[in-house]
Design an enzyme around this catalytic site. Structure first.
Site: not given
Length: 308
Positions: A48, A53, A82, A115
């Site tokens: 994931d 990120y 996302k 997200h």
């Protein structure tokens, strides 16, 4: 590994346990690549990630190395990306996805999800702030964002599409959209014994949408997001007693609890020993009485303060 998969409403399968790759700082980002490799070596196939990120290069490198050495094929891996909040305008959705694909060096994503249902001002800054340090929002109809997500699926850039951090009202807005082509396959939310999301779970099940749990072990208590006064889930004495009964760790019990509720569950660790330990989730079953006891721990407590 197929029997650890759950079929989604579009016919595609998702591995029931996923490995998270959020890394709050540079030190952890550097460990991220090794951790993903370790997770794949141990047997996890669901990774994931997310555009925001900032670890997709490392994650892609780790997966490609494990493909190159023959451990897995690309089709064995289920990767989730996302859509960042600064890309909610329909004309920007595909560019976010394409940037993720480029960083990962992949041809497609297995799952692409919105997200957070909060739109931010488009631009290079992923968290655009004004001079008072307040986020600058954007006004976007998420139904139009969803249409752009559907177009990405039709273009073959992603196999499945879903959402994250959506409540029942927001899910209904998508489901009741005129001309809806694809339902979200899942909704990824904070979910653990202190926030068991039973109402949202029942709603999602009624609509054939999977619930996917992040912060399933509580959280890593990142000061930026987490209220430091909250109780530590894995130190809960009730969870500890159940873990002892099964000769498992409290973490594995917390993961198993979600699996038995039909929830796809994520965990994150940079320690190989813990990653191996968490693989035990597949090898035992909680009795109904223990499931009910864990249900009773619910306090509607959120670790992640998205309102910040």
């Amino acid at each position: 590994m197929d029997y650890y998969c759950i079929k989604m409403n579009d016919g595609n399968k998702i591995p029931a346990v996923g490995f998270g790759t959020y890394s709050p700082d540079a030190v952890q980002k550097s460990k991220c690549e090794e951790a993903v490799k370790a997770a794949i070596e141990v047997g996890f196939r669901h990774i994931d990630g997310a555009f925001v990120y900032g670890t997709e290069e490392e994650v892609g490198q780790a997966i490609r190395e494990k493909i190159a050495d023959g451990t897995v094929k690309r089709e064995d891996i289920f990767y989730t990306g996302k859509l960042g909040s600064t890309f909610h305008r329909p004309e920007l959705v595909r560019s976010c996805l394409e940037q993720s694909l480029k960083k990962l060096k992949f041809d497609y994503l297995d799952l692409f999800i919105i997200h957070i249902p909060v739109s931010l001002k488009p631009g290079p800054d992923l968290s655009p702030m004004d001079e008072n340090g307040k986020l600058i929002f954007d006004i976007v109809d998420l139904r139009q964002t969803w249409e752009a997500m559907e177009a990405c699926k039709d273009a073959g850039l992603v196999k499945s599409i879903g959402v994250s951090n959506f409540n029942i009202r927001q899910l209904e807005m998508i489901l009741n959209k005129p001309g809806l082509k694809y339902k979200p396959v899942l909704n990824q939310v904070e979910c653990h014994p202190y926030l068991n999301q039973s109402k949202l779970l029942a709603f999602c099940k009624s609509k054939d949408i999977l619930l996917e749990a992040y912060c399933a072990l509580g959280s890593q208590r990142d000061k930026m997001w987490i209220d430091q006064s909250t109780p530590v889930l894995l130190e809960d004495p009730v969870l500890g007693a159940i873990a002892k009964k099964y000769n498992q760790s409290p973490a594995v019990v917390a993961l198993r609890y979600q699996l038995q509720r039909g929830i796809v569950v994520l965990f994150k660790s940079f320690t190989r020993k813990r990653i191996e330990e968490n693989f035990q989730v597949f090898y035992f079953q909680l009795l109904e009485e223990d499931m009910k006891t864990i249900d009773g721990l619910n306090k509607n407590l959120r670790y992640l303060n998205l309102r910040q």
